[in-house]
Design an enzyme around this catalytic site. Structure first.
Site, PDB file in Angstrom:
ATOM      1  N   ASP A   1     -39.821 -49.504   0.867  1.00 38.62           N
ATOM      2  CA  ASP A   1     -40.832 -49.475   1.737  1.00 38.62           C
ATOM      3  C   ASP A   1     -42.119 -48.274   1.455  1.00 38.62           C
ATOM      4  O   ASP A   1     -42.019 -47.246   1.873  1.00 38.62           O
ATOM      5  CB  ASP A   1     -40.111 -48.874   3.043  1.00 38.62           C
ATOM      6  CG  ASP A   1     -41.253 -48.754   4.344  1.00 38.62           C
ATOM      7  OD1 ASP A   1     -40.763 -48.413   5.241  1.00 38.62           O
ATOM      8  OD2 ASP A   1     -42.248 -49.311   3.953  1.00 38.62           O
TER       9      ASP A   1
ATOM     10  N   ASN B   1     -44.272 -42.535   2.208  1.00 39.64           N
ATOM     11  CA  ASN B   1     -43.062 -42.169   1.678  1.00 39.64           C
ATOM     12  C   ASN B   1     -43.444 -41.928   0.266  1.00 39.64           C
ATOM     13  O   ASN B   1     -42.328 -42.045  -0.741  1.00 39.64           O
ATOM     14  CB  ASN B   1     -42.436 -43.482   1.762  1.00 39.64           C
ATOM     15  CG  ASN B   1     -41.742 -43.970   3.046  1.00 39.64           C
ATOM     16  OD1 ASN B   1     -41.778 -43.119   3.743  1.00 39.64           O
ATOM     17  ND2 ASN B   1     -41.362 -45.305   3.336  1.00 39.64           N
TER      18      ASN B   1
ATOM     19  N   ASP C   1     -37.884 -43.338   0.056  1.00 36.92           N
ATOM     20  CA  ASP C   1     -37.893 -44.284   1.060  1.00 36.92           C
ATOM     21  C   ASP C   1     -37.050 -43.994   2.391  1.00 36.92           C
ATOM     22  O   ASP C   1     -36.019 -43.727   2.369  1.00 36.92           O
ATOM     23  CB  ASP C   1     -36.962 -45.535   0.372  1.00 36.92           C
ATOM     24  CG  ASP C   1     -37.187 -46.628   1.290  1.00 36.92           C
ATOM     25  OD1 ASP C   1     -37.887 -46.681   2.232  1.00 36.92           O
ATOM     26  OD2 ASP C   1     -36.573 -47.842   0.773  1.00 36.92           O
TER      27      ASP C   1
ATOM     28  N   THR D   1     -46.665 -50.016  10.495  1.00 34.53           N
ATOM     29  CA  THR D   1     -47.896 -50.686  10.503  1.00 34.53           C
ATOM     30  C   THR D   1     -47.765 -51.880   9.572  1.00 34.53           C
ATOM     31  O   THR D   1     -46.795 -51.816   8.576  1.00 34.53           O
ATOM     32  CB  THR D   1     -48.821 -49.563   9.599  1.00 34.53           C
ATOM     33  OG1 THR D   1     -50.062 -50.240   9.347  1.00 34.53           O
ATOM     34  CG2 THR D   1     -48.288 -48.948   8.555  1.00 34.53           C
TER      35      THR D   1
HETATM   36  C1  LIG Z   1     -42.070 -39.161   5.114  1.00 41.59           C
HETATM   37  C2  LIG Z   1     -41.287 -38.304   5.654  1.00 41.59           C
HETATM   38  O1  LIG Z   1     -40.808 -38.258   6.705  1.00 41.59           O
HETATM   39  N1  LIG Z   1     -41.635 -36.985   4.960  1.00 41.59           N
HETATM   40  C3  LIG Z   1     -41.007 -35.809   5.467  1.00 41.59           C
HETATM   41  C4  LIG Z   1     -39.424 -36.043   5.846  1.00 41.59           C
HETATM   42  C5  LIG Z   1     -38.670 -35.722   4.505  1.00 41.59           C
HETATM   43  N2  LIG Z   1     -39.717 -35.160   3.524  1.00 41.59           N
HETATM   44  C6  LIG Z   1     -39.230 -34.382   2.553  1.00 41.59           C
HETATM   45  C7  LIG Z   1     -38.083 -34.879   1.607  1.00 41.59           C
HETATM   46 CL1  LIG Z   1     -37.175 -35.999   1.923  1.00 41.59          CL
HETATM   47  C8  LIG Z   1     -38.177 -34.330   0.220  1.00 41.59           C
HETATM   48  N3  LIG Z   1     -39.067 -33.270   0.014  1.00 41.59           N
HETATM   49  C9  LIG Z   1     -39.886 -32.991   0.602  1.00 41.59           C
HETATM   50  N4  LIG Z   1     -41.094 -32.041   0.630  1.00 41.59           N
HETATM   51  C10 LIG Z   1     -41.645 -32.000   1.631  1.00 41.59           C
HETATM   52  C11 LIG Z   1     -42.721 -31.085   1.787  1.00 41.59           C
HETATM   53  C12 LIG Z   1     -43.127 -30.033   0.913  1.00 41.59           C
HETATM   54  N5  LIG Z   1     -44.079 -29.613   1.306  1.00 41.59           N
HETATM   55  C13 LIG Z   1     -44.780 -28.336   0.840  1.00 41.59           C
HETATM   56  N6  LIG Z   1     -44.739 -30.090   2.654  1.00 41.59           N
HETATM   57  C14 LIG Z   1     -43.556 -31.020   2.810  1.00 41.59           C
HETATM   58  C15 LIG Z   1     -43.912 -31.957   3.972  1.00 41.59           C
HETATM   59  N7  LIG Z   1     -41.275 -32.866   2.541  1.00 41.59           N
HETATM   60  C16 LIG Z   1     -40.435 -33.423   1.948  1.00 41.59           C
HETATM   61  C17 LIG Z   1     -40.975 -35.013   4.416  1.00 41.59           C
END
Ligand SMILES: CC(=O)N[C@H]1CCN(c2c(Cl)cnc3[nH]c(-c4cn(C)nc4C)nc23)C1
Length: 278
Positions: free
Chosen positions: A138, A143, A156, A173
């Site tokens: 996806d 993502n 994903d 979307t």
């Molecule tokens: C598509 C979605 O849901 N993304 C979210 C949830 C999981 N996820 C992360 C996942 Cl699953 C893994 N690593 C991440 N790092 C971050 C992040 C780091 N910063 C500085 N800001 C963010 C935001 N996020 C993740 C972020």
């Protein structure tokens, strides 16, 4: 629990939980640190009662099996999982750079070098997924995450965990879906080649090619392949050539991932190290 950890049987006791990274219908994602190794991970928490309610056990198990077998520098790793009475915990690789989506929104659009670098990384990751018989990841900007060196990671979120930053695209979307998907026809892994064309366009122009106010208008624009290149920002004709060879209705005629890697625009602009956002 020392032995338990030795055999990869994790439990919540092994982690110190940090700030939330994202939340959604089925749960939340937190930064977490494994106590002994001090290793930083992303811990995705899913509530069993939500999984029961939405009857997504099979999808979740499939997602977990797929993601734990995929080992590629541009695919976010799933290291393992554990559960307690009412929650399932996924131990995921932590992407220090956050969401590519955020960078795209902040910057408006990416440079040709950045765009070509990310498209080459995506093509590499997808060729690997296809070699493992995994299709239709996806892939949309939400993502796509970045590691500490700005390298792209496909994460994903099959069970739609939205991040904390405000979403501009409503969930579900159609923008990134190939015609055969939106028309519910048979599809194969070339749906991902189409999506690469959509993403390349969006990296360069800041919005996806078939965007419309109403979902039905997006649907009509996709099935018609109603593609046009605005005069601003100025984009090279090589980039437009690559996009036009991916956004092709007949899936058999879409540029293959192999040929994409040899396309003049990719050769000229992609950073072989896969990173270039400073
Ligand atoms: C598509 C979605 O849901 N993304 C979210 C949830 C999981 N996820 C992360 C996942 Cl699953 C893994 N690593 C991440 N790092 C971050 C992040 C780091 N910063 C500085 N800001 C963010 C935001 N996020 C993740 C972020």
């Amino acid at each position: 629990e020392k032995n338990a950890a030795a055999y990869g049987q994790w439990s919540l006791k092994n982690f110190e939980i940090g700030r939330p990274l994202g939340r959604g219908k089925f749960g939340r994602v937190y930064v977490a640190r494994e106590v002994k190794s001090k290793y930083i991970v992303a811990l995705k928490v899913l509530f069993k009662e939500q999984i029961d309610k939405y009857r997504i056990h099979h999808q979740l198990r499939r997602e977990m099996e797929i993601q734990s077998t995929l080992k590629h520098p541009n695919v976010l790793r799933l290291y393992g999982w554990f559960d307690d009475d009412d929650r399932i915990f996924l131990i995921l690789e932590y992407a220090h750079g956050g969401e590519l989506y955020g960078v795209l929104r902040e910057r408006g659009h990416l440079t040709e070098r950045e765009s070509a670098t990310y498209i080459a990384s995506l093509a590499n990751a997808l060729a690997y997924c296809h070699s493992q018989d995994v299709i239709h990841r996806d892939i949309k900007p939400e993502n796509l995450l970045l590691d500490h060196e700005g390298r792209l990671k496909i994460a994903d979120f099959g069970w739609s965990v939205q991040s904390r930053s405000k979403r501009h695209t409503m969930c579900g979307t159609l923008d990134y879906l190939a015609p055969e998907l939106v028309e519910n026809k048979a599809h194969d892994y070339t749906v991902d080649n189409w999506t690469l064309g959509v993403l390349c366009y969006e990296f360069l122009y800041g919005a996806p090619p078939f965007e419309a106010a109403m979902q039905h208008d997006t649907f009509k624009r996709i099935v018609k392949v109603d593609l046009s290149f605005p005069p601003n920002p100025p984009v090279s004709k090589e980039a437009k050539d690559l996009i036009s060879r991916l956004l092709v209705k007949d899936s058999a005629k879409r540029l293959s991932l192999k040929k994409l890697m040899d396309h003049p625009w990719i050769i000229k602009n992609a950073d072989p190290k896969g990173a270039c956002i400073q």
